[in-house]
Design an enzyme around this catalytic site. Structure first.
Site, PDB file in Angstrom:
ATOM      1  N   SER A   1      36.269  54.545   0.938  1.00 51.44           N
ATOM      2  CA  SER A   1      36.263  55.640  -0.025  1.00 51.44           C
ATOM      3  C   SER A   1      36.343  55.085  -1.454  1.00 51.44           C
ATOM      4  O   SER A   1      35.463  54.343  -1.882  1.00 51.44           O
ATOM      5  CB  SER A   1      37.406  56.608   0.280  1.00 51.44           C
TER       6      SER A   1
ATOM      7  N   HIS B   1      35.358  61.289   7.648  1.00 51.94           N
ATOM      8  CA  HIS B   1      35.482  60.411   6.481  1.00 51.94           C
ATOM      9  C   HIS B   1      36.372  59.204   6.784  1.00 51.94           C
ATOM     10  O   HIS B   1      36.095  58.102   6.331  1.00 51.94           O
ATOM     11  CB  HIS B   1      36.052  61.216   5.313  1.00 51.94           C
TER      12      HIS B   1
ATOM     13  N   ASP C   1      31.005  62.918   8.502  1.00 50.59           N
ATOM     14  CA  ASP C   1      31.536  62.510   7.200  1.00 50.59           C
ATOM     15  C   ASP C   1      31.133  63.514   6.129  1.00 50.59           C
ATOM     16  O   ASP C   1      29.987  63.955   6.072  1.00 50.59           O
ATOM     17  CB  ASP C   1      30.979  61.130   6.842  1.00 50.59           C
TER      18      ASP C   1
END
Length: 617
Positions: free
Chosen positions: A298, A576, A527
């Site tokens: 991320s 994610h 995601d």
């Protein structure tokens, strides 16, 4: 742009401390069974290891980890237990659909921290004369919460002074590590300046030479504990040493005041990125690591790209796990335009991981639909990442976007972080956090889910520092102010700060450039980060590789050292946080990348083609 810092609020006068103590004391003697998911007894949460088999030796006061402290229940049985626990919790009316942790449990968790314990000590007599009650109010520090999560790592043992003792050797023989003798260490690595240090977790294979290094970076507001399902599998590869770091101002690293002095937007972006990546470079020098493979999740992936551009010649490979900031949104990059109005970022708080990880339907998520499209459709979507529709009338392939409420944009630009709200809510903070952790970790066994909830809250409630970077790097909805897609083609193509000797004629030779290195993009099939951004980046990298191969000015040695490449991998049954949603598949992909990097390095050393090292500044 406004700037906010942690705010404290007084308790209402109606919340009398004496009555609160009385209520909590009564709960400790209650005969009702605790919720196995969010226990109402801090003692259960702090000393849950005492309820494990006798082979378990880890406690919050001991640094020794047993190699047998690793057995987890089968996924099917753990899920059945978890489902029953959730039913029991709902039957008692605890919490709500969005915030499952009840008010009483939230206040109890909040009260375990030093501020409230200080107040309790002031009124110790006669209310705290009960020693049982006092022991259950022991503090769960952020360090202890981190160790609780790391205790789920199988086989690995902490490198302590008693490891060489006879008792330890017998224990090693009884609990042999099937993948070699591996130990872990945890250190706080000091950096220059005031209040600057990085929390470091490392794993090494005892008795083996480590020629390669993997460094792991977490995402926004997270910590190295979230990688607990990856450490053991990734450390199985011989010849590697692993490091995992809490970024400066996050996790359990030092939290100095975060300040930006630049006035223009580009200057603010550079200064905000440097705040993190300069600390990473200083850590690398302290550890005397020449080159390494860098993996970031991320925001950690975004900063990994920034590090590769600012400090060339230091990376062998870049692994970006659901990286933030890849696509470009015109509303985010232009300071004169309003902020973006739609985003998929809300899925981070609304996605139910259990339905993704344990789903029974085979169709997969939006990213699966994208990778199953033909090559023409992929290129079309990749060239227009913002598009959420498709001209052929087929199922939309991008993660769903939702309108961004105006008040969220206002708080975002005012630099009111989500963790500021956690701190301001006081005893309701744990309940507020449970709204995220209950959905984020609901696919895990109850004990792991409980430990991760406590760990998350212990990080979120700490002094604000690196979290204030958010509006400088990302616009509302997590769109980058300086999109990676506009810079990715230059990664691995920078000038190394070392020039060749002068030519016989006395003229300076051209400086040596990097010859590229592999960049791997990993996404979960559900995601909320759009995989189209990864495919667009892959296309730009491949064009840059072709350009480099056709460059007639390059020497034969530079052509042999050419190592640029890019690939996109989608992890099934994952969102994610793919590294924890489907750790088996994620770890297998990363291990394969590590083995390929090791083979490439061995070939370069054998042929004497290792790239020159940059000059230390």
């Amino acid at each position: 742009m406004l700037k906010t810092y942690p705010t404290t609020i007084p308790l209402p006068k109606r919340l009398k401390l004496v009555s609160a103590v009385g209520r909590f004391n009564s709960t400790t003697t209650s005969t009702s069974s605790p919720d196995p998911t969010y226990s109402t007894q801090p003692g259960y949460r702090l000393y849950r290891r005492q309820q494990r088999p006798a082979s378990t030796t880890i406690t919050t006061t001991s640094s020794t980890m047993s190699a047998s402290d690793t057995t987890l229940p089968p996924p099917s049985s753990s899920r059945a237990t978890q489902t029953q626990a959730e039913k029991d919790s709902k039957s008692r009316g605890a919490g709500s659909a969005f915030f499952p942790l009840g008010y009483k449990e939230a206040a109890q968790q909040w009260a375990c921290y030093p501020l409230f314990r200080l107040v309790l000590q002031l009124v110790r007599e006669p209310f705290l004369s009960n020693t049982t009650f006092e022991s259950q109010w022991s503090s769960v520090t952020a360090r202890q919460a981190e160790r609780n999560v790391l205790s789920f790592i199988p086989y690995l043992r902490e490198a302590t002074a008693d490891n060489a003792s006879t008792a330890s050797q017998l224990s090693d023989l009884a609990n042999a590590d099937p993948f070699g003798h591996r130990v872990w260490r945890q250190n706080m690595v000091p950096l220059s300046g005031k209040d600057r240090a990085l929390n470091e977790f490392s794993i090494e294979r005892v008795g083996e030479q480590a020629d390669d290094t993997l460094v792991m970076l977490h995402g926004y507001g997270a910590g190295l504990g979230f990688f607990y399902k990856n450490y053991e599998p990734l450390s199985r590869v011989p010849g590697w040493k692993l490091y995992s770091l809490d970024m400066l101002g996050m996790g359990n690293s030092a939290r100095p005041p975060f300040k930006i002095h630049a006035k223009d937007q580009q200057g603010k972006i550079r200064e905000a990125e440097a705040w993190f990546i300069d600390a990473l470079e200083e850590w690398r020098r302290a550890r005397k690591i020449e080159r390494f493979t860098l993996m970031g999740h991320s925001l950690g992936g975004y900063l990994a790209v920034s590090y590769a551009l600012k400090y060339p010649g230091r990376l062998n490979k870049l692994i970006l796990a659901s990286p933030a900031g890849i696509p470009e949104d015109p509303w985010a990059v232009n300071a004169a335009m309003p902020e973006p109005e739609e985003s998929a970022y809300g899925n981070e708080f609304t996605q139910d991981q259990e339905s993704i990880v344990n789903r029974e339907t085979p169709e997969g998520g939006a990213n699966t639909a994208f990778i199953q499209a033909d090559s023409k459709d992929k290129k079309a979507v990749a060239s227009s990442i913002k598009s959420n529709t498709n001209t052929n009338g087929k199922k939309d392939t991008a993660p769903p976007r939702r309108p961004i409420p105006g008040w969220i944009s206002w708080l975002w630009d005012a630099n009111v972080s989500p963790f500021s709200i956690v701190r301001m809510t006081g005893p309701l903070g744990p309940r507020f956090v449970s709204g995220w952790t209950s959905r984020r970790f609901n696919h895990l066994p109850p004990e792991e889910k409980e430990a991760l909830h406590t760990y998350s809250y212990s990080l979120f409630r700490q002094k604000g520092s690196g979290e204030y970077v958010l509006p400088y790097l990302l616009a509302p909805g997590a769109f980058a102010r300086s999109p990676v897609i506009n810079r990715i083609q230059n990664v691995g193509r920078q000038i190394i700060a070392q020039s060749q000797p002068q030519t016989p004629e006395g003229t300076p030779a051209a400086p040596i450039r990097e010859a590229g290195f592999p960049i791997v993009f990993l996404y979960g099939e559900n995601d909320w980060m759009d995989v189209a951004g990864g495919y667009a980046a892959e296309e730009k990298i491949r064009k840059r590789v072709e350009q480099a191969l056709l460059d007639k000015s390059r020497t034969e040695e530079e052509r042999k050292r050419e190592n640029g490449s890019a690939k996109v991998v989608v992890i099934r049954r994952a969102g994610h946080h793919l590294y924890i949603d489907n750790p088996d598949e994620f770890n297998e992909v990363v291990r394969k990348e590590m083995e390929e990097t090791k083979a490439w390095g061995a070939r370069m050393r054998r042929e004497g083609l290792l790239p020159p090292m940059p000059v230390e500044k």
